[in-house]
Design a protein around this motif. Structure first.
Motif, PDB file in Angstrom:
ATOM      1  N   ASN A  37      -4.728  -4.410   5.442  1.00  0.00           N
ATOM      2  CA  ASN A  37      -4.411  -3.859   4.623  1.00  0.00           C
ATOM      3  C   ASN A  37      -3.761  -4.720   3.858  1.00  0.00           C
ATOM      4  OD1 ASN A  37      -5.285  -1.240   4.370  1.00  0.00           O
ATOM      5  ND2 ASN A  37      -3.547  -0.484   5.083  1.00  0.00           N
ATOM      6  N   LYS A  40      -7.611  -7.598   3.537  1.00  0.00           N
ATOM      7  CA  LYS A  40      -8.570  -7.652   2.966  1.00  0.00           C
ATOM      8  C   LYS A  40      -8.933  -8.542   2.022  1.00  0.00           C
ATOM      9  CE  LYS A  40      -9.214  -2.330   2.538  1.00  0.00           C
ATOM     10  NZ  LYS A  40      -8.741  -1.164   2.214  1.00  0.00           N
ATOM     11  N   MET A  44     -12.518  -9.709   2.570  1.00  0.00           N
ATOM     12  CA  MET A  44     -13.991  -9.898   1.648  1.00  0.00           C
ATOM     13  C   MET A  44     -14.565 -11.751   1.160  1.00  0.00           C
ATOM     14  SD  MET A  44     -14.901  -6.671   0.650  1.00  0.00           S
ATOM     15  CE  MET A  44     -13.497  -5.904   2.428  1.00  0.00           C
ATOM     16  N   GLU A  54     -23.253  -6.000   2.580  1.00  0.00           N
ATOM     17  CA  GLU A  54     -22.974  -4.368   3.027  1.00  0.00           C
ATOM     18  C   GLU A  54     -23.315  -4.043   3.831  1.00  0.00           C
ATOM     19  OE1 GLU A  54     -20.162  -1.420   1.471  1.00  0.00           O
ATOM     20  OE2 GLU A  54     -20.539  -3.863   0.949  1.00  0.00           O
ATOM     21  N   GLU A  58     -20.945  -2.563   7.145  1.00  0.00           N
ATOM     22  CA  GLU A  58     -20.976  -0.662   7.524  1.00  0.00           C
ATOM     23  C   GLU A  58     -21.068  -0.170   8.683  1.00  0.00           C
ATOM     24  OE1 GLU A  58     -23.644   1.291   4.738  1.00  0.00           O
ATOM     25  OE2 GLU A  58     -22.654   0.905   2.905  1.00  0.00           O
ATOM     26  N   VAL A  68     -17.012   4.051   5.568  1.00  0.00           N
ATOM     27  CA  VAL A  68     -16.327   2.190   4.054  1.00  0.00           C
ATOM     28  C   VAL A  68     -15.474   3.409   3.367  1.00  0.00           C
ATOM     29  CG1 VAL A  68     -17.893   1.891   1.908  1.00  0.00           C
ATOM     30  CG2 VAL A  68     -18.402   2.061   4.400  1.00  0.00           C
ATOM     31  N   GLU A  69     -15.291   4.496   3.644  1.00  0.00           N
ATOM     32  CA  GLU A  69     -14.029   5.383   2.902  1.00  0.00           C
ATOM     33  C   GLU A  69     -12.828   5.032   3.506  1.00  0.00           C
ATOM     34  OE1 GLU A  69     -17.008   6.714   3.475  1.00  0.00           O
ATOM     35  OE2 GLU A  69     -17.991   6.618   1.682  1.00  0.00           O
ATOM     36  N   GLU A  72     -11.533   2.018   2.756  1.00  0.00           N
ATOM     37  CA  GLU A  72     -11.638   1.397   0.793  1.00  0.00           C
ATOM     38  C   GLU A  72      -9.642   2.071   0.939  1.00  0.00           C
ATOM     39  OE1 GLU A  72     -12.515  -0.101  -0.674  1.00  0.00           O
ATOM     40  OE2 GLU A  72     -14.738  -1.305   0.077  1.00  0.00           O
ATOM     41  N   ARG A  73      -9.734   2.748   1.856  1.00  0.00           N
ATOM     42  CA  ARG A  73      -8.305   4.129   1.598  1.00  0.00           C
ATOM     43  C   ARG A  73      -7.723   2.659   2.682  1.00  0.00           C
ATOM     44  NH1 ARG A  73      -9.521   8.934   3.566  1.00  0.00           N
ATOM     45  NH2 ARG A  73     -10.045   8.263   5.914  1.00  0.00           N
TER      46      ARG A  73
END
Length: 105
Positions: A37, A40, A44, A54, A58, A68-69, A72-73
């Protein structure tokens, strides 16, 4: 020395190297969610610099057992997310990844 005989093969090899390196760093970061975290943005930036699309991102997440979720979380459901400030409690992979990110990105 210094000349490229087959530009397509050279480009493919460089792409494969970048993708392999990204997948390895991603896997290490995912195994340390508190650390991931905080990194990140570097991940990127690495994706942009090395043209990691992407679809590959994935696929790399999926190979690590993440969606992916979840990425992101910042954590997997039910996963304990430790505080990442104490560098003494990280393994050697964490330290190598941290060094690579500082040097190259």
């Amino acid at each position: 020395a210094g000349s490229i005989d087959n530009p397509e093969a050279w480009t493919k090899r460089r792409t494969d190297q970048s993708q392999h390196r990204y997948a390895a760093i991603l896997q290490n970061c995912l195994s340390h969610p508190g650390y991931m975290n905080t990194r990140k943005q570097e991940l990127m930036k690495m994706r942009m610099m090395h043209h990691i699309d992407e679809k590959f991102h994935e696929e790399a997440l999926k190979r690590c057992g993440w969606t992916v979720e979840e990425f992101e979380r910042g954590y997997k459901e039910g996963q304990d997310v430790p505080d990442c400030d104490d560098e003494l409690h990280h393994d050697w992979k964490w330290h190598v990844t941290n060094l690579i990110l500082r040097i190259f990105w």
